[in-house]
Motif scaffolding. Sequence first.
Motif, mmCIF file in Angstrom:
data_model
loop_
_atom_site.group_PDB
_atom_site.id
_atom_site.type_symbol
_atom_site.label_atom_id
_atom_site.label_comp_id
_atom_site.label_asym_id
_atom_site.label_seq_id
_atom_site.Cartn_x
_atom_site.Cartn_y
_atom_site.Cartn_z
ATOM 1 N N SER A 273 26.171 10.317 69.694
ATOM 2 C CA SER A 273 25.929 10.205 71.135
ATOM 3 C C SER A 273 24.472 10.492 71.468
ATOM 4 N N SER A 274 23.859 11.437 70.744
ATOM 5 C CA SER A 274 22.449 11.749 70.989
ATOM 6 C C SER A 274 21.552 10.573 70.640
ATOM 7 N N SER A 275 21.792 9.942 69.491
ATOM 8 C CA SER A 275 20.964 8.798 69.096
ATOM 9 C C SER A 275 21.178 7.609 70.021
ATOM 10 N N THR A 276 22.421 7.428 70.489
ATOM 11 C CA THR A 276 22.710 6.334 71.425
ATOM 12 C C THR A 276 21.959 6.542 72.738
ATOM 13 N N ALA A 277 22.024 7.754 73.257
ATOM 14 C CA ALA A 277 21.299 8.050 74.493
ATOM 15 C C ALA A 277 19.790 7.986 74.273
ATOM 16 N N GLY A 278 19.337 8.463 73.112
ATOM 17 C CA GLY A 278 17.909 8.397 72.803
ATOM 18 C C GLY A 278 17.406 6.972 72.765
ATOM 19 N N ALA A 279 18.237 6.065 72.272
ATOM 20 C CA ALA A 279 17.863 4.654 72.224
ATOM 21 C C ALA A 279 17.687 4.082 73.629
ATOM 22 N N LEU A 280 18.663 4.343 74.505
ATOM 23 C CA LEU A 280 18.576 3.766 75.845
ATOM 24 C C LEU A 280 17.415 4.380 76.621
ATOM 25 N N TRP A 281 17.172 5.648 76.423
ATOM 26 C CA TRP A 281 16.033 6.317 77.053
ATOM 27 C C TRP A 281 14.734 5.638 76.623
ATOM 28 N N ALA A 282 14.590 5.417 75.318
ATOM 29 C CA ALA A 282 13.377 4.770 74.810
ATOM 30 C C ALA A 282 13.241 3.346 75.324
ATOM 31 N N LEU A 283 14.348 2.614 75.381
ATOM 32 C CA LEU A 283 14.299 1.229 75.876
ATOM 33 C C LEU A 283 13.945 1.185 77.362
ATOM 34 N N ALA A 284 14.414 2.177 78.116
ATOM 35 C CA ALA A 284 14.083 2.219 79.544
ATOM 36 C C ALA A 284 12.587 2.464 79.745
ATOM 37 N N GLU A 285 11.970 3.193 78.824
ATOM 38 C CA GLU A 285 10.545 3.488 78.921
ATOM 39 C C GLU A 285 9.679 2.434 78.233
ATOM 40 N N ASN A 286 10.309 1.539 77.479
ATOM 41 C CA ASN A 286 9.578 0.503 76.733
ATOM 42 C C ASN A 286 10.208 -0.866 76.975
ATOM 43 N N PRO A 287 10.007 -1.435 78.154
ATOM 44 C CA PRO A 287 10.670 -2.695 78.499
ATOM 45 C C PRO A 287 10.359 -3.837 77.536
ATOM 46 N N LEU A 390 28.129 -1.078 69.883
ATOM 47 C CA LEU A 390 27.872 -0.830 71.308
ATOM 48 C C LEU A 390 26.728 -1.700 71.808
ATOM 49 N N TRP A 391 25.632 -1.784 71.031
ATOM 50 C CA TRP A 391 24.506 -2.600 71.478
ATOM 51 C C TRP A 391 24.854 -4.083 71.470
ATOM 52 N N GLU A 392 25.673 -4.510 70.541
ATOM 53 C CA GLU A 392 26.105 -5.911 70.548
ATOM 54 C C GLU A 392 26.880 -6.246 71.818
ATOM 55 N N GLU A 393 27.610 -5.266 72.336
ATOM 56 C CA GLU A 393 28.391 -5.489 73.552
ATOM 57 C C GLU A 393 27.571 -5.283 74.829
ATOM 58 N N LEU A 394 26.646 -4.324 74.802
ATOM 59 C CA LEU A 394 25.924 -3.970 76.027
ATOM 60 C C LEU A 394 24.672 -4.805 76.271
ATOM 61 N N SER A 399 20.568 -6.857 82.161
ATOM 62 C CA SER A 399 19.431 -7.673 82.604
ATOM 63 C C SER A 399 18.272 -6.835 83.140
ATOM 64 N N GLU A 400 18.543 -5.629 83.625
ATOM 65 C CA GLU A 400 17.497 -4.733 84.101
ATOM 66 C C GLU A 400 17.843 -3.309 83.697
ATOM 67 N N LEU A 401 16.800 -2.516 83.403
ATOM 68 C CA LEU A 401 17.016 -1.127 83.006
ATOM 69 C C LEU A 401 15.781 -0.307 83.353
ATOM 70 N N ALA A 402 15.979 0.850 83.969
ATOM 71 C CA ALA A 402 14.871 1.764 84.275
ATOM 72 C C ALA A 402 15.430 3.166 84.447
ATOM 73 N N LEU A 403 14.565 4.151 84.249
ATOM 74 C CA LEU A 403 14.975 5.517 84.540
ATOM 75 C C LEU A 403 15.159 5.680 86.042
ATOM 76 N N ARG A 424 19.000 3.379 86.347
ATOM 77 C CA ARG A 424 19.455 2.296 87.226
ATOM 78 C C ARG A 424 19.395 1.025 86.410
ATOM 79 N N PHE A 425 20.296 0.116 86.670
ATOM 80 C CA PHE A 425 20.414 -1.059 85.820
ATOM 81 C C PHE A 425 21.109 -2.193 86.577
ATOM 82 N N ARG A 426 21.006 -3.349 85.987
ATOM 83 C CA ARG A 426 21.754 -4.513 86.492
ATOM 84 C C ARG A 426 22.419 -5.175 85.294
#
Length: 428
Positions: A273-287, A390-394, A399-403, A424-426
């Motif tokens: 769960s930590s690595s999954t959240a860490g990934a989305l956090w990094a992706l939100a900061e690195n579009p 999870l990433w294959e599904e999500l 289409s949009e992602l930001a902190l 926030r996301f779409r």
Amino acid sequence: MSVMTAADHRIPKDQAAILVEPAAYADGRIQETYRWLRANEPLGVASIEGVDPFWAVTRHADILEISRQNDLFHNGDRSPTLVSQDADRQVREMMGGSPHLLRTLIHMDAPDHLKYRLLTQAWFMPQNLKRLEDQIRAIAKAAVEKMAAAGGHCDFVQEVALHYPLRVIMSIMGVPQSDEPRMLKLTQELFGAADPELARDASTPPAERKFDMSVVIDFSNYFRAISEDRRAHPTDDLASLIANSQIDGQPISDLEAMSYYIIVATAGHDTTSSSTAGALWALAENPKQLAKVKADPSLIPGLVDESIRWTTPVKTFMRTATADVAFADRDIKKGDWLMLCYASGNRDEAAFEAPDEFRVDRKPNRHLAFGYGAHLCLGQHLAKMEMRILWEELLPRLSELALDGVPAMSEAVFVNGPKRLPIRFRMA
């Protein structure tokens, strides 16, 4: 520890103090200390009041070499996790001289370690995990639908990342879904014992908290009931395998069985769960990285490995030298305690190009987050599989992602990760 050795390579007190401060692992100061240590004292002695002195191992190459030499650097001779002198004394008093409250794989050395690892190893091999892919994908789809229903805003940790891998490992173990909130709370109390928000005695200031083994007792009581049921009514789940396991023709002890349940039930989801959240956090900061992996789904395995390197949920493990040895130009003595700083090795400039950049296409990516050698993480293939699915599904729907606020990490020296991630996301 040798006084002469410590004096020759003593880490400055201000830097040493950071190594044992849980809050430093949450606010980023630990990475500043790691950078200083790699450059100035990559294998030095930390002497801190209330803690036995230890060598801080911060270079990738040194961590790798120590991890290879399991006969020379033991897990079980002393605590494999950092503990204070007071806590160590209390554990030894309670456990008849043993430094261990539990006896999991991380507390064992040869020959016991391999014997106990082999009890469940087949469950976690890639060829056997394939049969779980449809089941895991269904859980992932449900997690994505839950996120989609959140209306474009959510705390990704609290609403997705914590629950998806928890559901996977509990279904494998045979724990009822209705008991998952209890398992999650106990896990957070175990790994977050130093965190003011997650600790069981969170209302007590950290400096005033006394050693408390009630979380381990609660875990053991729960799994003891599961174990008794599976001995009487075995099924094809992992709990049944543990309950009925034998070593050298004899049933494993209650301590070893409860320890096995606890390590699988906690490490089996918390680090993922930590690595999954860490990934989305990094992706939100690195579009740009998000756009890259969305455009090329073949990069998803690279995203998985990079997020594990980036987050490194298991920050430290301790080892104990079994003999005097000259290592990396240091004279390490028998009985010396060493802290393997995985999160430092995974940002080592000598091992990774631009280590402080998040790159979904990083190659090679020889991160140390799963350990190495005999103690290589038993569940690494399951963790990677869960994250990939999870990433294959999500990602195709995102289409949009930001902190959408300030994220936060848990405060812990041993295992930590994101505890809040407002986004926030779409979604399509």
